[in-house]
Design a protein around this motif. Structure first.
Motif, PDB file in Angstrom:
ATOM      1  N   GLY A  51       3.880 -17.368   8.522  1.00  0.00           N
ATOM      2  CA  GLY A  51       5.157 -17.878   8.055  1.00  0.00           C
ATOM      3  C   GLY A  51       6.150 -16.773   7.754  1.00  0.00           C
ATOM      4  N   PRO A  52       7.321 -17.127   7.239  1.00  0.00           N
ATOM      5  CA  PRO A  52       8.386 -16.146   6.986  1.00  0.00           C
ATOM      6  C   PRO A  52       7.985 -15.013   6.045  1.00  0.00           C
ATOM      7  CG  PRO A  52       9.249 -18.382   6.869  1.00  0.00           C
ATOM      8  CD  PRO A  52       7.769 -18.519   6.964  1.00  0.00           C
ATOM      9  N   THR A  53       7.131 -15.316   5.060  1.00  0.00           N
ATOM     10  CA  THR A  53       6.755 -14.285   4.084  1.00  0.00           C
ATOM     11  C   THR A  53       5.395 -13.656   4.381  1.00  0.00           C
ATOM     12  OG1 THR A  53       5.775 -15.942   2.607  1.00  0.00           O
ATOM     13  CG2 THR A  53       8.105 -15.426   2.290  1.00  0.00           C
ATOM     14  N   GLY A  54       4.790 -14.005   5.506  1.00  0.00           N
ATOM     15  CA  GLY A  54       3.464 -13.487   5.827  1.00  0.00           C
ATOM     16  C   GLY A  54       3.418 -11.989   6.053  1.00  0.00           C
ATOM     17  N   GLY A  55       4.542 -11.401   6.415  1.00  0.00           N
ATOM     18  CA  GLY A  55       4.573  -9.962   6.653  1.00  0.00           C
ATOM     19  C   GLY A  55       4.223  -9.152   5.417  1.00  0.00           C
ATOM     20  N   PHE A  56       4.560  -9.681   4.256  1.00  0.00           N
ATOM     21  CA  PHE A  56       4.204  -8.979   3.020  1.00  0.00           C
ATOM     22  C   PHE A  56       2.694  -8.939   2.854  1.00  0.00           C
ATOM     23  CE2 PHE A  56       8.560 -10.300   2.201  1.00  0.00           C
ATOM     24  CZ  PHE A  56       9.105  -9.142   1.683  1.00  0.00           C
ATOM     25  N   LEU A  57       2.016 -10.029   3.242  1.00  0.00           N
ATOM     26  CA  LEU A  57       0.565 -10.099   3.090  1.00  0.00           C
ATOM     27  C   LEU A  57      -0.145  -9.100   3.998  1.00  0.00           C
ATOM     28  CD1 LEU A  57       0.136 -13.981   2.800  1.00  0.00           C
ATOM     29  CD2 LEU A  57      -0.249 -12.287   1.003  1.00  0.00           C
ATOM     30  N   TRP A  58       0.122  -9.180   5.320  1.00  0.00           N
ATOM     31  CA  TRP A  58      -0.574  -8.235   6.197  1.00  0.00           C
ATOM     32  C   TRP A  58      -0.058  -6.818   6.004  1.00  0.00           C
ATOM     33  CZ3 TRP A  58       2.541  -5.678   9.552  1.00  0.00           C
ATOM     34  CH2 TRP A  58       3.690  -6.320  10.033  1.00  0.00           C
ATOM     35  N   GLY A  59       1.156  -6.703   5.495  1.00  0.00           N
ATOM     36  CA  GLY A  59       1.690  -5.377   5.187  1.00  0.00           C
ATOM     37  C   GLY A  59       0.938  -4.684   4.068  1.00  0.00           C
ATOM     38  N   PHE A  60       0.280  -5.484   3.200  1.00  0.00           N
ATOM     39  CA  PHE A  60      -0.508  -4.897   2.117  1.00  0.00           C
ATOM     40  C   PHE A  60      -1.643  -4.018   2.647  1.00  0.00           C
ATOM     41  CE2 PHE A  60       0.557  -8.600  -0.984  1.00  0.00           C
ATOM     42  CZ  PHE A  60       1.757  -7.990  -1.314  1.00  0.00           C
ATOM     43  N   VAL A  61      -2.190  -4.364   3.811  1.00  0.00           N
ATOM     44  CA  VAL A  61      -3.270  -3.563   4.394  1.00  0.00           C
ATOM     45  C   VAL A  61      -2.755  -2.159   4.712  1.00  0.00           C
ATOM     46  CG1 VAL A  61      -4.927  -3.351   6.275  1.00  0.00           C
ATOM     47  CG2 VAL A  61      -4.373  -5.610   5.371  1.00  0.00           C
ATOM     48  N   LEU A  62      -1.631  -2.094   5.412  1.00  0.00           N
ATOM     49  CA  LEU A  62      -1.028  -0.803   5.744  1.00  0.00           C
ATOM     50  C   LEU A  62      -0.566  -0.071   4.485  1.00  0.00           C
ATOM     51  CD1 LEU A  62       1.161  -1.667   8.874  1.00  0.00           C
ATOM     52  CD2 LEU A  62      -0.915  -0.273   8.818  1.00  0.00           C
ATOM     53  N   ALA A  63       0.032  -0.815   3.574  1.00  0.00           N
ATOM     54  CA  ALA A  63       0.580  -0.205   2.360  1.00  0.00           C
ATOM     55  C   ALA A  63      -0.516   0.465   1.537  1.00  0.00           C
ATOM     56  CB  ALA A  63       1.294  -1.276   1.531  1.00  0.00           C
ATOM     57  N   ALA A  64      -1.618  -0.235   1.328  1.00  0.00           N
ATOM     58  CA  ALA A  64      -2.708   0.309   0.509  1.00  0.00           C
ATOM     59  C   ALA A  64      -3.348   1.526   1.168  1.00  0.00           C
ATOM     60  CB  ALA A  64      -3.757  -0.771   0.250  1.00  0.00           C
ATOM     61  N   SER A  65      -3.594   1.439   2.484  1.00  0.00           N
ATOM     62  CA  SER A  65      -4.263   2.546   3.167  1.00  0.00           C
ATOM     63  C   SER A  65      -3.354   3.771   3.282  1.00  0.00           C
ATOM     64  CB  SER A  65      -4.755   2.103   4.546  1.00  0.00           C
ATOM     65  OG  SER A  65      -3.690   1.621   5.339  1.00  0.00           O
ATOM     66  N   LEU A  66      -2.086   3.559   3.621  1.00  0.00           N
ATOM     67  CA  LEU A  66      -1.161   4.690   3.748  1.00  0.00           C
ATOM     68  C   LEU A  66      -0.845   5.302   2.386  1.00  0.00           C
ATOM     69  CD1 LEU A  66       1.331   3.383   6.480  1.00  0.00           C
ATOM     70  CD2 LEU A  66      -0.500   5.070   6.726  1.00  0.00           C
ATOM     71  N   GLY A  67      -0.731   4.467   1.358  1.00  0.00           N
ATOM     72  CA  GLY A  67      -0.524   4.984   0.009  1.00  0.00           C
ATOM     73  C   GLY A  67      -1.692   5.844  -0.436  1.00  0.00           C
TER      74      GLY A  67
END
Length: 199
Positions: A95-111
């Motif tokens: 859905g429209p806000t789903g990018g935040f969810l899958w983005g958490f994977v990249l965000a946590a690992s890159l952080g």
């Protein structure tokens, strides 16, 4: 003698693996709980998930960070009500806000990766303060989460950048900065407690 040393090493690895699994399971549970603290601020709700995504980046190595968030997403994808508003299923991810969810994977690992890289530089040069890695990690978590969320909101929601930014980023910057600061304080306290336990 050599056999005893090898046996000790295997036990040590086993204990570390078990601890990593327990830690990941706890953070998955906290991610799910944080998603249920929801305040509607438009199409993108306010939740406490940012604190726990930041904590994952601050406490785990990159691979464990990514896997922890991925487990959470898979639970939701298979229909468990772990997303905001006790929702689950692929619709939430697509859905429209789903990018935040899958983005958490990249965000946590890159952080996590950035934190460890700066910690390594600090060890070699002694120029950076230890907290600098934590601050860099949470900034990257925020930026990557926003970027992934914006991309999907613009595409699925058929919005321009300015409109999507005004709905999905601008109302949350101060709140997310505060949640990130809380995550740093918690992470520092947890690290200190773990060091004390080891001593």
């Amino acid at each position: 003698m050599q056999g005893k040393i090898e046996e000790k090493d295997v036990t040590h690895v086993s204990k570390n693996s078990t601890l990593a699994l327990v830690q990941s399971a706890l953070l998955v549970a906290f991610l799910a709980l944080g998603a249920q603290v929801t305040v509607a601020l438009g199409p993108v709700p306010f939740t406490l998930q940012t604190i726990f995504v930041a904590l994952i980046a601050l406490l785990f190595p990159p691979k464990q960070a990514a896997l922890t968030v991925l487990i959470y997403l898979l639970m939701g994808a298979f229909g468990l009500p772990v997303f905001a508003g006790a929702k689950g299923g692929l619709a939430s991810l697509m859905g429209p806000t789903g990018g935040f969810l899958w983005g958490f994977v990249l965000a946590a690992s890159l952080g996590s990766l950035a934190r460890l890289a700066l910690a390594s530089a600090h060890t070699k040069s002694l120029r950076a303060k230890p907290m600098a890695g934590d601050i860099l990690a949470v900034i990257i978590v925020m930026i990557v989460s926003y970027a992934c969320g914006l991309i999907q909101l613009m595409y699925v929601g058929n919005m321009g950048f300015v409109a999507a930014f005004g709905l999905a980023v601008l109302p949350f910057i101060v709140l997310d900065a505060l949640k990130s600061a809380v995550a740093i304080v918690i992470a520092m306290a947890l690290r200190k407690a773990l060091v004390s336990m080891e001593l």
